[in-house]
Write an enzyme that holds these catalytic residues in place. Sequence first.
Site, short mmCIF file in Angstrom:
data_model
loop_
_atom_site.label_atom_id
_atom_site.label_comp_id
_atom_site.label_asym_id
_atom_site.label_seq_id
_atom_site.Cartn_x
_atom_site.Cartn_y
_atom_site.Cartn_z
N ALA A 95 31.73 26.97 24.04
CA ALA A 95 31.14 27.42 22.77
C ALA A 95 30.28 26.33 22.15
CB ALA A 95 32.23 27.85 21.80
N SER A 133 39.64 23.61 26.75
CA SER A 133 40.23 24.69 27.54
C SER A 133 39.21 25.33 28.48
CB SER A 133 40.79 25.79 26.63
OG SER A 133 41.65 25.24 25.69
N ALA A 153 37.04 24.19 30.46
CA ALA A 153 36.96 23.60 31.80
C ALA A 153 38.18 23.94 32.64
CB ALA A 153 36.79 22.08 31.70
N TRP A 154 39.24 24.42 31.99
CA TRP A 154 40.46 24.75 32.73
C TRP A 154 40.54 26.24 33.07
CZ3 TRP A 154 45.32 21.83 30.53
CH2 TRP A 154 45.05 20.46 30.51
N ALA A 155 39.59 27.02 32.60
CA ALA A 155 39.70 28.48 32.80
C ALA A 155 39.66 28.79 34.29
CB ALA A 155 38.55 29.17 32.09
N GLY A 196 40.01 32.21 35.32
CA GLY A 196 39.49 33.56 35.46
C GLY A 196 37.98 33.55 35.67
N GLY A 197 37.23 33.84 34.65
CA GLY A 197 35.78 33.85 34.76
C GLY A 197 35.21 34.51 33.54
N GLU A 237 41.10 42.38 36.64
CA GLU A 237 42.20 41.73 35.92
C GLU A 237 42.88 42.77 35.05
OE1 GLU A 237 40.86 38.16 33.96
OE2 GLU A 237 40.70 37.08 35.86
N HIS A 252 50.06 33.67 27.87
CA HIS A 252 49.77 34.06 29.25
C HIS A 252 51.11 34.24 29.95
CE1 HIS A 252 48.17 34.26 33.28
NE2 HIS A 252 46.96 34.24 32.79
N ARG A 289 48.62 42.12 28.82
CA ARG A 289 49.18 40.77 28.95
C ARG A 289 50.41 40.55 28.07
NH1 ARG A 289 44.85 35.95 29.06
NH2 ARG A 289 44.50 36.79 31.12
N HIS A 292 48.21 30.52 25.43
CA HIS A 292 47.00 30.46 26.25
C HIS A 292 45.75 30.64 25.41
CE1 HIS A 292 44.76 30.82 29.94
NE2 HIS A 292 44.33 32.03 29.66
N ARG A 321 43.59 39.57 23.22
CA ARG A 321 42.32 39.42 23.95
C ARG A 321 42.42 40.01 25.35
NH1 ARG A 321 40.66 35.47 27.68
NH2 ARG A 321 42.75 34.64 27.44
C1 SIN Z 1 43.57 34.09 34.07
O1 SIN Z 1 42.85 33.74 34.99
O2 SIN Z 1 44.64 34.67 34.20
C2 SIN Z 1 43.13 33.77 32.68
C3 SIN Z 1 41.98 34.57 32.33
C4 SIN Z 1 41.87 34.63 30.87
O3 SIN Z 1 42.79 34.22 30.16
O4 SIN Z 1 40.88 35.14 30.38
#
Ligand code: SIN
Length: 504
Positions: free
Chosen positions: A18, A42, A44-46, A48-49, A114, A230, A276, A335, A370
């Site tokens: 951001a 955070s 840089a640690w994602a 997912g995408g 997902e 998460h 989730r 998360h 989210r």
């Molecule tokens: C994940 O890869 O499970 C996290 C994806 C997210 O939190 O958006």
Amino acid sequence: MVDRITFDGPVILGAGLAGLSAALAAKTALVLSPTPLATGCSSAWAQGGLAAALAGDDTPSLHAADTIAAGAGLCDGEAVALLTREGPAAVRALAAIGAPFDRKPDGDFVLSLEAAHSKARVARVGGDGAGAAIMAAVIATVRATPSITVRENARARGLLQDETGRVVGVLAEIGGDLVEVRAKAVVLATGGVGGLYAVTTTPTQVRGEGLGLAALAGAEIADPEFVQFHPTAIDIGRDPAPLATEALRGEGSILRNTDGRAFMADYHPARELAPRDVVARAIHAERAAGRGAFLDATTAVGGHFPHEFPAVFEACQSAGVDPRREMIPVVPAVHYHMGGVATDLDGRASLPGLYAAGECASTGVQGANRLASNSLLEAAVFGARAGRAAALEGEAGGEAVSLATLPDLPDEAFQALRKAMSRDAGVIRDAAGLARLQGEIVALEAAHGPCPPLVAARLIVDAALARQESRGGHYRSDFPEQAVPARTFVTLDPVQAGLRHAAE
Ligand code: SIN
């Protein structure tokens, strides 16, 4: 004597996706990052995408419908429409500056499914490496932009306001020196609140600093009680806990207890791909009942693990778990924070001169829960919008009325706070636990003053106590049903009054 810098553009606090998207959109910006770039954020640690309607059979309105369904009645429809409409262009813009998204032989994006998405729409990098790769591309672009100045190891110690309340800059600690940084506008991009909890997937430095700074300056805060857990952090005693990406469940991995029983059918018809919050509560319940919880990827991923999910594989291996053959022990962990500084669609907060973007903002897109992989997207789309709008602000004319630095929270108190937050403001909450936690935060504030992390924690806890219903990420065992949907909007004064009452 405090040095003064006057910067002809916005100053941006935070250098995740951001913050750097805001800087690139503003064109001229000063970025203050508390840590070296690519660390301590955070983004840089994602793993997912970015979720976006990039497939031929997908549309922004389908993506919007899924986002709104996950948001459990609290999404802002206009913000969601904007996010999902601008999503595909945001992904393509990141690809254009070098983010190496996974591609099919014909050049199309590889898209993953997902939980709670009706279509496969998550653009990924190297299986589970999206955050690091996207941030590398964005950082390279920022570094190659001479009109953007980045100061690392620089953190905010307070917002500067003139006598009208307009934000005119920030009091920053840069390389150990206090500096009054005057700027056209301040953009908060400080991330979420994971570090306030003992079990988190985010860097522990991310501890609600921006939320606390903004609240102390009098900005309106929205939905602070909505914290997302998460379901599958890897339970190997590491702080922060490494993540086992949801894509593993998208690929067919199964949640089992110690006896090997697949338990998700007991909790939701969508089983592993339930929303989730449902999956997090199911895992919490299995663990609380002493049955344990594990992610079994041995059949669904098996031998492909090292190249399909290298980050998760490496984390498992570091603890002697071989996920090709063994189940991965999992625990819910903080998360993401849906709440934050209330903003309009251009990142404007309620105080003139103040903007917020990314996880520390609440645009209304994330609602009470989210949707997976909407956060990097929100950071890119709304970060850029905030940067563009902040760059158009006029000069901040007035003098700052106070140059007081906010106090730091000593580490011992911080660790006590983290334990208490996980105990009483976690996956399952109730009035007795929240009131006890509120009392502990009041005592910490009496001892240490208005430290931004304490203020952020107080906002979460007060709003969680006030919300007598269960919705999205906020579950009250004493109020398990939903009430009429309504967002929370608070400013600090009423919250303080609430605390005084609780302390009496
Ligand atoms: C994940 O890869 O499970 C996290 C994806 C997210 O939190 O958006």
